[in-house]
Design an enzyme around this catalytic site. Structure first.
Site, mmCIF file in Angstrom:
data_model
loop_
_atom_site.group_PDB
_atom_site.id
_atom_site.type_symbol
_atom_site.label_atom_id
_atom_site.label_comp_id
_atom_site.label_asym_id
_atom_site.label_seq_id
_atom_site.Cartn_x
_atom_site.Cartn_y
_atom_site.Cartn_z
ATOM 1 N N TRP A 1 134.678 40.231 -7.437
ATOM 2 C CA TRP A 1 134.945 41.555 -6.904
ATOM 3 C C TRP A 1 136.444 41.751 -6.704
ATOM 4 O O TRP A 1 137.228 40.810 -6.800
ATOM 5 C CB TRP A 1 134.140 41.832 -5.633
ATOM 6 C CG TRP A 1 134.317 40.853 -4.465
ATOM 7 C CD1 TRP A 1 134.830 39.593 -4.492
ATOM 8 C CD2 TRP A 1 133.953 41.101 -3.116
ATOM 9 N NE1 TRP A 1 134.805 39.022 -3.239
ATOM 10 C CE2 TRP A 1 134.267 39.923 -2.369
ATOM 11 C CE3 TRP A 1 133.388 42.167 -2.452
ATOM 12 C CZ2 TRP A 1 134.042 39.819 -1.002
ATOM 13 C CZ3 TRP A 1 133.165 42.052 -1.087
ATOM 14 C CH2 TRP A 1 133.483 40.894 -0.379
ATOM 15 N N ASN A 2 136.805 43.028 -6.469
ATOM 16 C CA ASN A 2 138.215 43.389 -6.372
ATOM 17 C C ASN A 2 138.440 44.372 -5.237
ATOM 18 O O ASN A 2 137.536 45.133 -4.870
ATOM 19 C CB ASN A 2 138.690 44.080 -7.663
ATOM 20 C CG ASN A 2 138.486 43.250 -8.896
ATOM 21 O OD1 ASN A 2 139.210 42.291 -9.136
ATOM 22 N ND2 ASN A 2 137.497 43.619 -9.706
ATOM 23 N N HIS B 1 144.361 61.532 -6.428
ATOM 24 C CA HIS B 1 144.457 62.416 -7.582
ATOM 25 C C HIS B 1 144.941 61.649 -8.814
ATOM 26 O O HIS B 1 145.783 62.111 -9.571
ATOM 27 C CB HIS B 1 145.365 63.607 -7.255
ATOM 28 C CG HIS B 1 144.846 64.411 -6.115
ATOM 29 N ND1 HIS B 1 144.054 65.540 -6.285
ATOM 30 C CD2 HIS B 1 144.958 64.243 -4.772
ATOM 31 C CE1 HIS B 1 143.712 66.018 -5.108
ATOM 32 N NE2 HIS B 1 144.255 65.252 -4.166
ATOM 33 N N HIS C 1 143.449 70.277 -0.437
ATOM 34 C CA HIS C 1 144.536 69.668 -1.217
ATOM 35 C C HIS C 1 145.793 70.532 -1.184
ATOM 36 O O HIS C 1 146.901 70.014 -1.296
ATOM 37 C CB HIS C 1 144.061 69.454 -2.655
ATOM 38 C CG HIS C 1 145.097 68.945 -3.594
ATOM 39 N ND1 HIS C 1 145.977 67.938 -3.275
ATOM 40 C CD2 HIS C 1 145.404 69.307 -4.882
ATOM 41 C CE1 HIS C 1 146.771 67.697 -4.307
ATOM 42 N NE2 HIS C 1 146.453 68.522 -5.287
#
Length: 261
Positions: A64-65, A72, A82
């Site tokens: 996993w990471n 965006h 936004h």
């Protein structure tokens, strides 16, 4: 005898191939192009992976990471908050889920953009499309096909900038206002790095797609690809951004359902 289930019919179509799933999402990696603002402004992060373990002494049975990314970056969803015009409106986690599945109209301007990379779509272009295809879908997406996804393997080609700034296609200021305030769609989807044209910093207002769409409680989808596989009308878009609480947007997996005869 009971009526056939709508969901059962959908699953049957998917399994049988009469309904095709088209992936409109660009792969997300460290080479994914990202927008570049003038140096006096804050910059978005590119996508990065940090390995936690990979079947080793850090974790013998799992890989996993951690990842780092701007909201965006890559194919992503713009929420109303936004932009300053939508600052009191929804964050990306608050977008109603019913708005994440919607019909789409695909407007094709690839020929125009081949001649002029900075081509601007005007209201009359949309009206001409409607004359041939019917009205834009109520509560749907306006998707702008320009062929720009072919440039997505190169940051330089994708941004297409020179000493005068980037040159990418988009909507004119008046068309952006019309889409946001008068059309029935819930948002705009594009193949470029952002919903605005490359020279939109010099428009009035600056970045009109962001200003008008976000201020009208509408949305943006960017860095789409494979729009060439969609018909002008009849497809259904499924947009799934990460529900980041207070977030202004998020990377998204965007799919289209297309009925094939």
């Amino acid at each position: 005898m009971s009526e056939p289930s709508v969901l059962a019919a959908l699953l049957s179509g998917l399994r049988g191939g009469s309904i095709e799933i088209v992936d409109l999402t660009s792969p997300l990696s460290s080479s994914t192009p990202v927008i570049q603002l003038p140096p006096e402004f804050g910059q978005t992060a590119g996508f990065e992976l940090q390995e936690i373990s990979r079947y080793d002494d850090r974790g013998p049975a799992w890989y996993w990471n951690n990842f780092r990314s701007g909201e965006h970056t890559g194919t992503h969803f713009d929420a109303p908050n936004h932009w300053v015009t939508g600052r009191e409106l929804a964050d990306v986690a608050s977008v109603p889920v019913r708005r994440l599945i919607a019909p789409a109209a695909v407007l094709d301007f690839t020929a125009e953009v081949e001649r002029d990379p900075g081509f601007l779509v005007e209201v009359e272009h949309v009206k001409a499309w409607e004359a041939d295809n019917g009205p834009l879908p109520d509560g749907g997406w306006l998707l702008l096909r320009t062929g720009w996804d072919a440039r997505s393997q190169s940051q330089e080609a994708f941004l297409n900038a020179d000493e005068n700034g980037p040159h990418t296609p988009g909507l004119s200021p008046e068309c952006a206002r019309w889409v946001a305030q008068e059309s029935p769609v819930i948002g705009l989807g594009v193949e470029t790095v952002g919903t605005d044209a490359g020279r939109a910093h010099g428009f009035d207002p600056a970045f009109p797609c962001h200003s008008y769409l976000m201020g009208s409680d509408k949305y943006g989808l960017t860095q789409l690809r494979n729009l060439a596989a969609l018909p002008a009308t009849g497809s259904v878009v499924v947009a799934g951004p990460l529900p980041i609480v207070t977030g202004s947007g998020a990377p998204a997996r965007v799919l289209a359902l297309v009925e094939r005869s």
